[in-house]
Motif scaffolding. Structure first.
Motif, mmCIF file in Angstrom:
data_model
loop_
_atom_site.group_PDB
_atom_site.id
_atom_site.type_symbol
_atom_site.label_atom_id
_atom_site.label_comp_id
_atom_site.label_asym_id
_atom_site.label_seq_id
_atom_site.Cartn_x
_atom_site.Cartn_y
_atom_site.Cartn_z
ATOM 1 N N PHE A 35 0.841 -1.163 -0.057
ATOM 2 C CA PHE A 35 0.147 0.181 0.043
ATOM 3 C C PHE A 35 1.001 1.307 0.183
ATOM 4 O O PHE A 35 0.784 2.204 -0.775
ATOM 5 C CB PHE A 35 -0.964 -0.116 1.122
ATOM 6 N N ALA A 36 2.095 1.310 0.888
ATOM 7 C CA ALA A 36 2.762 2.486 0.913
ATOM 8 C C ALA A 36 3.591 2.622 -0.210
ATOM 9 O O ALA A 36 3.529 3.610 -0.892
ATOM 10 C CB ALA A 36 3.876 2.141 2.155
ATOM 11 N N ALA A 37 3.929 1.651 -1.162
ATOM 12 C CA ALA A 37 4.356 1.708 -2.353
ATOM 13 C C ALA A 37 3.690 2.202 -3.333
ATOM 14 O O ALA A 37 4.324 2.951 -4.206
ATOM 15 C CB ALA A 37 5.142 0.321 -2.627
ATOM 16 N N LEU A 38 2.644 1.868 -3.511
ATOM 17 C CA LEU A 38 1.522 2.322 -4.176
ATOM 18 C C LEU A 38 1.177 3.868 -4.240
ATOM 19 O O LEU A 38 1.220 4.485 -5.108
ATOM 20 C CB LEU A 38 0.234 1.531 -4.391
ATOM 21 N N LEU A 39 1.281 4.182 -3.007
ATOM 22 C CA LEU A 39 0.879 5.626 -2.630
ATOM 23 C C LEU A 39 2.136 6.482 -3.138
ATOM 24 O O LEU A 39 1.802 7.548 -3.698
ATOM 25 C CB LEU A 39 0.830 5.785 -0.773
ATOM 26 N N ARG A 40 3.404 6.007 -2.878
ATOM 27 C CA ARG A 40 4.679 6.700 -3.375
ATOM 28 C C ARG A 40 4.419 6.729 -4.955
ATOM 29 O O ARG A 40 5.057 7.860 -5.522
ATOM 30 C CB ARG A 40 5.924 5.996 -3.032
ATOM 31 N N LEU A 41 4.153 5.544 -5.499
ATOM 32 C CA LEU A 41 4.158 5.540 -7.118
ATOM 33 C C LEU A 41 3.105 6.404 -7.713
ATOM 34 O O LEU A 41 3.449 7.270 -8.481
ATOM 35 C CB LEU A 41 3.943 4.031 -7.699
ATOM 36 N N GLU A 42 2.061 6.577 -7.115
ATOM 37 C CA GLU A 42 0.878 7.388 -7.165
ATOM 38 C C GLU A 42 1.402 8.919 -6.913
ATOM 39 O O GLU A 42 1.193 9.816 -8.237
ATOM 40 C CB GLU A 42 -0.272 7.304 -6.355
#
Length: 101
Positions: A35-42
């Motif tokens: 979830f944190a990685a997807l947030l950073r990617l976004e």
């Protein structure tokens, strides 16, 4: 201003790699990390000016991972022995009320 299609492709490839790496994780820490990685990617994609389509794909994946993350949080469950003891308690109280003193 038009977004660079190569940049969008890179973000979408990274999205696919993140999701593939955690396809069937039962580990709560791994779900939080995804979830944190997807947030950073976004955030990176937004700053880089990715297309709305790419941003929507990342946001949708993050949203779904968030739902799964929250849905799979362990809930505290009472041991079976405690539940059986509680279930027997009203019967004992009812029997005590019926017994002559």
């Amino acid at each position: 201003m038009r977004a660079d299609p190569c940049r969008d492709s890179r973000f979408e490839d990274e999205l696919a790699a993140l999701l593939a790496s955690k396809q069937s994780s039962d580990d709560a820490v791994a779900r939080e990390a995804l979830f944190a990685a997807l947030l950073r990617l976004e955030r990176r994609a937004l700053i880089a000016g990715a297309t709305d389509s790419t941003l929507a794909k990342i946001a949708e994946a993050r949203f779904l991972v968030g739902i799964l993350r929250d849905a799979m949080r362990p809930s505290r469950i009472a041991p079976l022995r405690s539940l059986l003891r509680l279930a027997a308690e009203p019967r004992r109280l009812a029997e005590a009320d019926l017994d002559p003193v």
